[in-house]
Write an enzyme that holds these catalytic residues in place. Structure first.
Site, PDB file in Angstrom:
ATOM      1  CD  GLU A  41      -2.396   1.235   2.860  1.00 30.99           C
ATOM      2  OE1 GLU A  41      -1.793   0.741   3.831  1.00 30.99           O
ATOM      3  OE2 GLU A  41      -3.502   1.788   2.964  1.00 30.99           O
ATOM      4  CE  LYS A 113      -7.037   1.362   3.979  1.00 29.35           C
ATOM      5  NZ  LYS A 113      -5.783   1.896   4.556  1.00 29.35           N
ATOM      6  CB  CYS A 148      -3.894  -1.467   4.901  1.00 32.86           C
ATOM      7  SG  CYS A 148      -2.783  -1.342   6.328  1.00 32.86           S
TER       8      CYS A 148
HETATM    9  O1  LIG Z   1      -5.654  -1.782  11.340  1.00 34.83           O
HETATM   10  C1  LIG Z   1      -4.492  -1.513  11.635  1.00 34.83           C
HETATM   11  O2  LIG Z   1      -4.032  -1.799  12.742  1.00 34.83           O
HETATM   12  C2  LIG Z   1      -3.589  -0.831  10.663  1.00 34.83           C
HETATM   13  C3  LIG Z   1      -4.300  -0.261   9.481  1.00 34.83           C
HETATM   14  C4  LIG Z   1      -3.442   0.654   8.702  1.00 34.83           C
HETATM   15  O3  LIG Z   1      -2.330   0.953   9.075  1.00 34.83           O
HETATM   16  C5  LIG Z   1      -3.908   1.190   7.422  1.00 34.83           C
HETATM   17  O4  LIG Z   1      -4.990   0.836   6.945  1.00 34.83           O
HETATM   18  O5  LIG Z   1      -3.163   2.004   6.829  1.00 34.83           O
END
Ligand SMILES: O=C(O)CCC(=O)C(=O)O
Length: 264
Positions: A41, A113, A148
């Site tokens: 990402e 996203k 993510c």
């Molecule tokens: O859910 C998490 O602990 C991390 C999510 C995250 O860092 C993101 O989506 O950029």
């Protein structure tokens, strides 16, 4: 199906986004012979480098990341999930958008996203959430796209499975502080959806947030097939795509879903 998962070190002090794009294009080209190459990402800026998001926003069609990754996919002759970019979406604002190129270098899918991370800061306030789950049929499997923080939301993955996904591809910039969740959730999504999970993160520190690394490939039974360490690393592995159908047939839990049960 041979896959290459490229866990990238994203260190804004060591490399500019342009330098990183050139370097990553070389890494993708070197994966010739792979069927699918996956990047993390927001690897151009770093997922937590939010002060740079607006400046680095670009077009999925012909921005600098898209142009270089299209050429790299074509030169390597691979399907390339190029991770995500900050999409300049005009009046709709910024999106965290994943790009998938076919082996001719054509951009064949984008995914914005859906679950933005940060609560009251970072991408959660600077970006606009996507609304549509996205799948794509490759020659050997159907991939479902997630990014993510999406990994925490099983209902998105069920929607992808209902749309035919057999391989769940999750580029990320997951923090080291919650590495245990990352590994656990990747395995949980694989077990509950009886699908391969290919979860690819970053190494290094950006925006003051140390990244977890530990990219992981999990099979439809929840077994870890490969796992990276904390530094930049490429995982290469062969997936037996028959295994998804076999697992779903031999242990047909997905068929036993009961939908719409009211809560009393
Ligand atoms: O859910 C998490 O602990 C991390 C999510 C995250 O860092 C993101 O989506 O950029």
């Amino acid at each position: 199906m041979r896959v290459s998962l490229i866990q990238l070190a994203v260190d804004p002090a060591a490399e500019s986004p342009d330098e990183r794009r050139e370097r990553v294009a070389g890494l993708v080209r070197a994966e010739r012979g792979s069927d699918l190459v996956v990047l993390p990402e927001l690897w151009t800026t770093g997922a937590f480098a939010s002060p740079h998001f607006l400046h680095e926003a670009e077009s999925p069609a012909d921005g600098p990341t898209s142009r270089l990754m299209s050429a790299a996919a074509r030169d390597a002759g691979v399907w390339l999930h190029a991770g995500s970019i900050i999409e300049q979406g005009g009046e709709d604002g910024l999106f965290n958008t994943s790009l998938v190129f076919d082996p001719s270098g054509k951009l064949v899918r984008t995914y914005r996203k859906i679950h933005l991370f940060g609560f009251d800061e970072g991408e959660a306030v600077l970006m606009t959430a996507g609304r549509e789950p996205v799948t794509l049929a490759l020659p050997e499997t159907v991939i479902g796209l997630a990014t993510c923080y999406d990994l925490r939301f099983p209902e998105l993955f069920r929607a992808l499975v209902d749309a035919g996904a057999e391989t769940l591809v999750v580029p990320a910039g997951w923090p080291a502080a919650r590495r245990a969740h990352w590994t656990l959730l990747a395995q949980a999504r694989a077990v509950e959806d009886q699908a391969y999970v290919l979860a690819v993160g970053t190494a290094g520190t950006n925006g003051g947030v140390e990244q977890a690394g530990y990219s992981i490939a999990v099979d439809p039974w929840g077994e870890v097939l490969a796992e990276a360490g904390a530094e930049e690393e490429i995982l290469r592995l062969d997936l037996d795509m028959e295994r998804v159908a076999r697992t779903r047939k031999e242990f047909p839990a997905l068929r036993n879903r009961v939908l719409g049960v009211p809560c009393s």
